[in-house]
Each structure stands twice: as C-alpha cells, then as structure tokens.
Design a protein around this motif. Structure first.
Motif, PDB file in Angstrom:
ATOM      1  N   ARG A 331       0.821  -1.207   0.000  1.00  0.00           N
ATOM      2  CA  ARG A 331       0.000   0.000   0.000  1.00  0.00           C
ATOM      3  C   ARG A 331       0.858   1.262   0.000  1.00  0.00           C
ATOM      4  O   ARG A 331       1.835   1.383   0.733  1.00  0.00           O
ATOM      5  N   LEU A 334      -1.926   6.965  -3.433  1.00  0.00           N
ATOM      6  CA  LEU A 334      -2.077   7.065  -4.894  1.00  0.00           C
ATOM      7  C   LEU A 334      -2.986   8.240  -5.244  1.00  0.00           C
ATOM      8  O   LEU A 334      -3.918   8.567  -4.487  1.00  0.00           O
ATOM      9  N   LEU A 339      -5.011   7.104 -11.785  1.00  0.00           N
ATOM     10  CA  LEU A 339      -5.218   5.669 -11.914  1.00  0.00           C
ATOM     11  C   LEU A 339      -6.473   5.371 -12.738  1.00  0.00           C
ATOM     12  O   LEU A 339      -6.489   4.443 -13.562  1.00  0.00           O
ATOM     13  N   GLU A 366      -6.695  11.357  -2.841  1.00  0.00           N
ATOM     14  CA  GLU A 366      -5.687  10.340  -2.633  1.00  0.00           C
ATOM     15  C   GLU A 366      -6.301   9.134  -1.932  1.00  0.00           C
ATOM     16  O   GLU A 366      -7.209   9.267  -1.105  1.00  0.00           O
ATOM     17  N   ASP A 370      -2.806  -0.557  -2.873  1.00  0.00           N
ATOM     18  CA  ASP A 370      -1.838  -1.138  -3.795  1.00  0.00           C
ATOM     19  C   ASP A 370      -2.224  -0.720  -5.214  1.00  0.00           C
ATOM     20  O   ASP A 370      -3.345  -0.978  -5.661  1.00  0.00           O
ATOM     21  N   SER A 371      -1.312  -0.100  -5.923  1.00  0.00           N
ATOM     22  CA  SER A 371      -1.628   0.459  -7.240  1.00  0.00           C
ATOM     23  C   SER A 371      -2.084  -0.624  -8.220  1.00  0.00           C
ATOM     24  O   SER A 371      -3.132  -0.487  -8.867  1.00  0.00           O
ATOM     25  N   ASP A 372      -1.326  -1.704  -8.327  1.00  0.00           N
ATOM     26  CA  ASP A 372      -1.665  -2.746  -9.295  1.00  0.00           C
ATOM     27  C   ASP A 372      -2.992  -3.425  -8.950  1.00  0.00           C
ATOM     28  O   ASP A 372      -3.823  -3.674  -9.837  1.00  0.00           O
ATOM     29  N   PHE A 375      -5.947  -1.122  -9.554  1.00  0.00           N
ATOM     30  CA  PHE A 375      -6.134  -1.019 -11.002  1.00  0.00           C
ATOM     31  C   PHE A 375      -6.910  -2.225 -11.521  1.00  0.00           C
ATOM     32  O   PHE A 375      -7.822  -2.085 -12.350  1.00  0.00           O
TER      33      PHE A 375
END
Length: 496
Positions: A331, A334, A339, A366, A370-372, A375
């Motif tokens: 984490r 982001l 995104l 914000e 976790d970005s991936d 997504f």
C-alpha cells in the motif's frame, strides 16, 4: 526398500511421541490424586481418633484405680505393706492413688511421689478441641511428663485421682498411630485402585481411544477405516464419540471433494493454457480476414473477432483465478484520478460506440492502496459495465460509465456507476461467486470474484449499492492502513 522402512520407522516414532506416556497420563494422575485425597481424609479422621484413644486409655487406668481404691477402702490402707503398695501401683503404672469424698481427700497408695505434676486432666470436662491438642502434644513431645488424672467413675459420687507418668501412654499412642497409618494406607490403595479401575473403564479408556483415533485419522484422513466407531452409550463420552465420528466422516467427504476439485482445476488450467495458445493463433487469422475485401467475409469477420475475444478473456480469467493466492497488498498513497485515466485507456472504448466515460474523481483525491491491485479491481468492474452497455444497440439509450469518490475520515469510497440494463436476480444472489455471478451468457463471473478478493485484502469491502434498469452502482470501501504507534513516535522525534 531401506528408505521405505526408515520412513515407516520415523512415522511410528513420531506417532509414539504424540501419545501421552503412562507416567504423565490422566490415569496415573487420577490414581495419585485419589491416594492423596484418601490419606488427607484419613488424617482428618486420625486426629480426633487418637484424641479419643488417649482419653479412653486414661479412663481405663482411672477405672482400674477406682476398683483398687474400693478394695483398699474396705480395710485399712495404712496397714498395707510397702511391697504390696508397690505391686498395686506397678500393675497400673501409677505413682499414687487418691480418693475425694466430699471435702475429704485420702491418699490411698503412694510410691516415689513426684516433686511436681506437669498436667492436670479432668476427664469429665475435657473438650474436643482441647483433647485433640493435648493428644498431639503427648504424641509429639511427651514421654517424660507426670500427669494427674481425676474424675468420677461409673455411678460413684466419689472422685478418684491418679498420678501417672505419660511414657506408657505415649508408647501406646505411637503404636495406635502406626496401626492407623498402615490401615489408612491400605484403605487408600484399595479405594484408589477401585476408583481408578472404575473411572479408567468409564472415562479414561474412551478418551484414550478417541485420542488414538484422532492421531490415526490425521495420518490418513482419506482412509474410511480410520473413522472412530462410537460406542452405544448415552453419556457425554458417547455424545463426543458420535460427534467425532460424524465430524471425521464429513471431513473425509470434504477432503474427497476438494481433491476432485483440485484435480479438475489442474486439468482445466492445462486445457485453458493450451486453448489460449490456439485462440491466440485464431485471433491472428481473424485479423487477416478482416483485411479481406470480400463482402461475405466482411459480414462475419466482426462476429468472429468478438467471439474469439470473448473466448480469450474467458481462458485468461480462469487461469488468473486458478493461480495461487494473491500476494498481500503493497500500500502507498495514490492519486486516484490518474489511476482511473489509466483504466480508461486500457478499456479501449470506441468513441463511435456511443459509450461515455466520466472520470469524476477530484485531482487532489488520494487513496491508500496497492496500485496494481486497485487497477485490477477498477478495470474488472469497468469492463463488466462496458460489456453490459455495449450489448444494447439502440441509438437513443444513454450509455455512460462514471467513476467518483468520497472520503469520510480515514475511509475512502470509490463508486463505479453505469447506465446499463442492471444485474438480473440470479447474478445478484451469487454476485461474488466464481463461475456463478456472471450477468451475461458465456461469462465466468471471475472478474467480480477477483475484485472482491483484492478489496478484502485491503481490509475493505466491495458491495452492490444499486442495480435497476438504467443504473448500477458498485461501491469500493478502503480504509487507510493504521499508523503504528512506534513509527509515529519515531517520526515525531526526528528533527525538522
């Protein structure tokens, strides 16, 4: 062959180590506790018993002295020769015998009158506590004391007195104590043996059998012969045995089903892997067909492309779901709007298709995630929405996909809203169940299942807020990760 024998020996050794030895078993503890408790009960009984023995012994000596006194009082005690007096006193082990009649006291027989008397004992007025205290004192510290014992005997109105050393009394008490101790030990052993046998047969043996059954079942849970056979008894042990047998049977069925599913999943994964390669080749061929100017080819090429795309998506979803458990999220803070733009670019929405995409997230918003993984969650939800709206070809319909967000304290909520036809009832009942929650024919429902798993890994939730004709809203709730107190203190101590 030697390796197999060594493995069996190691397994047997491991099983023996898991078995409780007799020295530390419940039966041995029960036996020792029973002996201890019976001895404790005997000790509690022994103290008043030895006190009563001491009083009876003194009463017997005083009664003998009273009998001798009656004989002497019929004659002249003074005329009794000295040797005869000594014989009389020696017969009862006394130093002097006296009698009190009213206010007159007469010394009948005396020999070596002691200079002092250590203890005066009134047999008629000795209480229970005092008797037990004096008995313990005599047994532990007596042997060289002089006692004056007095009291009435029988129906006589005279009071008889006896001066006697306590040496023989203490000796008799020690012999009595030894006999009582041996008898108590024998009773304890017999009682403990009977209690041990009864409880061992009724309780310990079934518990030991259940323990062995559980150990044997853990070694080979797929073997039906390892299931315990419950006894026909109606107590708690019988209920435990039947419940254990039922649990082991259900666990066997569950393990068998899981093994079948694992084997099936492995086969499906292999098939999908090969099928994906075949479909990839077919996609290349379909792309070439799309370049052919033949009208008949142009008419069926788009349908072929969509069918192949759907098949490829299906196989990729199955393979993704069949992989090992997702890794824990890494984490970071982001910028959600950026995104969402990346998700929009991946969707490849054709502007001529009539589907609008609205990124309504504030530029400064914000989210701690976790970005991936976030997504993947958003892309799965958005892809489902696009596919649902693309199925409607009516030009007047509004087809819009919007993503918005809000923050309440430390909790972020992301809303994915579309104007599609909504989810059918069957899809809502199995919304996040793989292979059952798809809203369209031929879908797998893996997108929602994977998204749900990833959001839960963040400590959040994925829920369907609304689904009616013309409006479907999914809400992603992700709380900020808690701040560790030691890290916060360290940050506060750092110099600016």
């Amino acid at each position: 062959m030697s390796d197999q024998a060594a493995a069996k020996a190691a397994e047997a050794n491991q099983r023996d180590r898991r078995m409780v030895p007799l020295s530390r078993g419940l039966s041995t503890k029960l036996l020792l506790l029973t002996i201890l408790f019976v001895l404790l009960a005997e000790v509690l009984i022994f103290i008043p018993s030895i006190a009563n023995f001491r009083l009876r012994w003194l009463e017997e000596k005083l009664g003998t002295a009273a009998t001798i006194s009656g004989v002497l009082m019929q004659g002249n005690p003074a005329s009794l020769p000295r040797a005869a007096q000594d014989d009389v006193l020696m017969s009862i082990g006394a130093k002097a015998i006296a009698v009190r009649d009213g206010d007159i006291s007469r010394l009948l027989v005396v020999a070596d009158m002691p200079p002092q008397v250590d203890e005066h004992i009134d047999l008629a007025n000795t209480g229970a506590l005092a008797a037990m205290r004096d008995a313990l004192d005599t047994a532990l510290f007596g042997g060289d004391r002089m006692l004056r014992v007095f009291g009435k005997v029988g129906d006589s109105d005279k009071q008889f007195e006896l001066v006697i050393p306590d040496k023989k009394l203490r000796g008799a008490m020690l012999i009595y104590s030894r006999n009582v101790a041996l008898l108590s030990l024998l009773i304890s052993l017999i009682t403990a043996g009977l209690v041990f046998w009864a409880i061992n047969w009724i309780m310990i043996r079934p518990v030991r059998d259940m323990t062995r059954s559980m150990l044997a079942f853990s070694e080979a849970p797929d073997d039906p012969g390892r299931v315990i056979l419950p006894e026909d008894r109606g107590d708690e042990i019988g209920v435990a045995e039947r419940e254990l047998a039922d649990m082991q049977t259900r666990l066997q069925k569950t393990l068998a089903e899981q093994k079948h599913l694992a084997d099936l999943g492995l086969a499906v994964s292999k098939i999908n892997h090969d099928m994906r390669n075949i479909l990839a080749s077919a996609q290349l061929m379909s792309d070439r067909l799309a370049l052919v100017r033949d009208p008949s080819v142009q008419s069926f090429a788009p349908k072929l492309v969509r069918t192949l795309d759907r098949a490829v998506a299906y196989t990729e979803g199955v393979l993704a779901y069949g992989r090992t458990q997702e890794a824990a999220p890494t984490r970071r803070l982001l910028r959600l709007r950026q995104l969402v733009d990346d998700v929009h670019g991946l969707l490849g929405i054709d502007p001529a298709g009539g589907i609008e995409f609205d990124n309504a997230v504030d530029t400064a918003f914000e989210v701690d995630a976790d970005s991936d993984q976030l997504f993947r969650v958003l892309s799965n939800l958005c892809r489902n929405a696009v596919e649902a709206m693309a199925a409607d070809r009516e030009a007047a319909l509004v087809r819009r996909l919007a993503i918005s967000s809000e923050r309440t304290g430390s909790v972020c909520r992301i809303f994915v809203t579309d104007t599609g036809p909504g989810l059918p009832q069957k899809a809502r009942e199995n919304l996040f169940t793989a292979f059952r929650g798809s809203a369209r024919s031929g879908g797998t429902g893996l997108g929602l299942a994977i998204a749900h798993e990833l959001v839960r890994a963040h400590g959040g939730s994925l829920e369907l807020v609304e689904s009616i004709g013309g409006r479907t809203v999914f809400a992603i709730t992700i709380p900020d990760q808690p701040v560790r107190l030691d890290e916060a203190r360290s940050a506060m101590r750092r110099p600016a």
